[in-house]
Design a protein around this motif. Structure first.
Motif, mmCIF file in Angstrom:
data_model
loop_
_atom_site.group_PDB
_atom_site.id
_atom_site.type_symbol
_atom_site.label_atom_id
_atom_site.label_comp_id
_atom_site.label_asym_id
_atom_site.label_seq_id
_atom_site.Cartn_x
_atom_site.Cartn_y
_atom_site.Cartn_z
ATOM 1 N N ALA A 151 11.304 -1.557 7.484
ATOM 2 C CA ALA A 151 10.151 -0.827 8.030
ATOM 3 C C ALA A 151 9.829 0.400 7.168
ATOM 4 O O ALA A 151 8.655 0.710 6.939
ATOM 5 C CB ALA A 151 10.415 -0.418 9.476
ATOM 6 N N VAL A 152 10.859 1.081 6.699
ATOM 7 C CA VAL A 152 10.640 2.224 5.804
ATOM 8 C C VAL A 152 9.988 1.733 4.514
ATOM 9 O O VAL A 152 9.012 2.320 4.023
ATOM 10 C CB VAL A 152 11.960 2.976 5.519
ATOM 11 C CG1 VAL A 152 11.792 3.971 4.374
ATOM 12 C CG2 VAL A 152 12.452 3.683 6.775
ATOM 13 N N ALA A 153 10.504 0.652 3.954
ATOM 14 C CA ALA A 153 9.941 0.094 2.719
ATOM 15 C C ALA A 153 8.491 -0.327 2.927
ATOM 16 O O ALA A 153 7.637 -0.107 2.053
ATOM 17 C CB ALA A 153 10.773 -1.090 2.241
ATOM 18 N N TYR A 154 8.191 -0.917 4.065
ATOM 19 C CA TYR A 154 6.823 -1.324 4.367
ATOM 20 C C TYR A 154 5.911 -0.098 4.403
ATOM 21 O O TYR A 154 4.821 -0.102 3.834
ATOM 22 C CB TYR A 154 6.775 -2.075 5.707
ATOM 23 C CG TYR A 154 5.381 -2.497 6.093
ATOM 24 C CD1 TYR A 154 4.798 -3.624 5.519
ATOM 25 C CD2 TYR A 154 4.637 -1.769 7.018
ATOM 26 C CE1 TYR A 154 3.510 -4.006 5.851
ATOM 27 C CE2 TYR A 154 3.354 -2.144 7.365
ATOM 28 C CZ TYR A 154 2.790 -3.263 6.776
ATOM 29 O OH TYR A 154 1.507 -3.634 7.106
ATOM 30 N N TYR A 155 6.371 0.964 5.075
ATOM 31 C CA TYR A 155 5.561 2.179 5.157
ATOM 32 C C TYR A 155 5.314 2.745 3.755
ATOM 33 O O TYR A 155 4.191 3.112 3.413
ATOM 34 C CB TYR A 155 6.238 3.233 6.042
ATOM 35 C CG TYR A 155 5.392 4.469 6.187
ATOM 36 C CD1 TYR A 155 4.431 4.564 7.183
ATOM 37 C CD2 TYR A 155 5.520 5.542 5.301
ATOM 38 C CE1 TYR A 155 3.630 5.683 7.309
ATOM 39 C CE2 TYR A 155 4.717 6.664 5.418
ATOM 40 C CZ TYR A 155 3.773 6.732 6.422
ATOM 41 O OH TYR A 155 2.968 7.831 6.521
ATOM 42 N N VAL A 156 6.355 2.818 2.948
ATOM 43 C CA VAL A 156 6.215 3.348 1.588
ATOM 44 C C VAL A 156 5.241 2.493 0.801
ATOM 45 O O VAL A 156 4.330 3.009 0.139
ATOM 46 C CB VAL A 156 7.588 3.423 0.878
ATOM 47 C CG1 VAL A 156 7.426 3.758 -0.607
ATOM 48 C CG2 VAL A 156 8.484 4.451 1.570
ATOM 49 N N ASP A 157 5.392 1.179 0.880
ATOM 50 C CA ASP A 157 4.522 0.269 0.142
ATOM 51 C C ASP A 157 3.065 0.405 0.588
ATOM 52 O O ASP A 157 2.151 0.408 -0.238
ATOM 53 C CB ASP A 157 5.009 -1.170 0.320
ATOM 54 C CG ASP A 157 4.294 -2.136 -0.596
ATOM 55 O OD1 ASP A 157 4.069 -1.800 -1.777
ATOM 56 O OD2 ASP A 157 3.953 -3.245 -0.135
ATOM 57 N N GLU A 158 2.851 0.546 1.869
ATOM 58 C CA GLU A 158 1.485 0.652 2.406
ATOM 59 C C GLU A 158 0.834 2.010 2.100
ATOM 60 O O GLU A 158 -0.384 2.142 2.167
ATOM 61 C CB GLU A 158 1.494 0.422 3.916
ATOM 62 C CG GLU A 158 1.750 -1.015 4.307
ATOM 63 C CD GLU A 158 0.646 -1.951 3.847
ATOM 64 O OE1 GLU A 158 -0.536 -1.717 4.197
ATOM 65 O OE2 GLU A 158 0.961 -2.926 3.116
ATOM 66 N N HIS A 159 1.646 3.012 1.785
ATOM 67 C CA HIS A 159 1.142 4.365 1.519
ATOM 68 C C HIS A 159 1.696 4.876 0.187
ATOM 69 O O HIS A 159 2.034 6.053 0.060
ATOM 70 C CB HIS A 159 1.555 5.313 2.658
ATOM 71 C CG HIS A 159 1.108 4.858 3.993
ATOM 72 N ND1 HIS A 159 1.901 4.089 4.828
ATOM 73 C CD2 HIS A 159 -0.058 5.046 4.650
ATOM 74 C CE1 HIS A 159 1.236 3.831 5.940
ATOM 75 N NE2 HIS A 159 0.050 4.389 5.859
ATOM 76 N N LEU A 160 1.791 4.011 -0.773
ATOM 77 C CA LEU A 160 2.460 4.323 -2.039
ATOM 78 C C LEU A 160 1.914 5.587 -2.708
ATOM 79 O O LEU A 160 2.679 6.362 -3.293
ATOM 80 C CB LEU A 160 2.345 3.126 -2.987
ATOM 81 C CG LEU A 160 3.391 2.983 -4.066
ATOM 82 C CD1 LEU A 160 4.802 3.112 -3.534
ATOM 83 C CD2 LEU A 160 3.221 1.659 -4.791
#
Length: 169
Positions: A151-160
């Protein structure tokens, strides 16, 4: 603000290697930009999202290695429980981690003085037996670690763009 720069090729390669490698690439680039370690002085040089990512990284490392007792003993308690980390996890749409952090905060507020005392290795190991109420929280973190890290990785990827500048080489 410190500019965190990552090459597109490095990020693509990391992403292909999996969630952990993707996050490690962003975390390592962020740490490199601030001299290798998050502290009170360089924290101001990062965005709230960047600080939160480094906080998750520290949380993950400490809890997976020695649980919340270790995290508190090593001096990270105020950083996590006197700052809005749980609120940030809600904003990142990881409400169960936020809920866990709020539960641990109650334990922290009750026991932190005893856990934070300087002690020998033997006395430190005895802390785990003295404060078994943290065990369930440790277990919850370990059981959900993969989901929360994803979930953290998804957030980072979505808001890179909130975390780094991607350059093509």
């Amino acid at each position: 603000m410190k500019e965190v720069i990552i090459s597109d090729a490095a990020l693509q390669q990391a992403a292909q290697s999996g969630v952990d490698e993707f996050l490690a690439t962003v975390v390592n680039a962020t740490l490199e930009a601030i001299g290798g370690e998050l502290n009170a002085d360089n924290m101001q040089e990062l965005s709230a999202d960047q600080v939160t990512l480094l906080a998750y990284h520290m949380l993950h490392e400490e809890v997976m290695d020695g649980g919340f007792v270790q995290l508190i003993h090593n001096g990270y308690g105020p950083f996590f429980f006197r700052n809005p980390f749980a609120k940030a996890m809600r904003a990142w749409e990881i409400p169960e981690l936020a809920k866990l952090m709020n539960k641990v905060k109650k334990l922290y507020m009750k026991h932190h003085e005893a856990i934070e005392l300087d002690c020998s290795e033997e006395e430190f190991m005895a802390l785990f037996e003295q404060f078994p109420q943290f065990d369930d929280c440790d277990d919850t973190f370990v059981e959900n670690e993969e989901e929360w890290t994803s979930a953290v990785a998804y957030y980072v990827d979505e808001h890179l763009d909130r975390f780094c500048k991607i350059i093509t080489t």
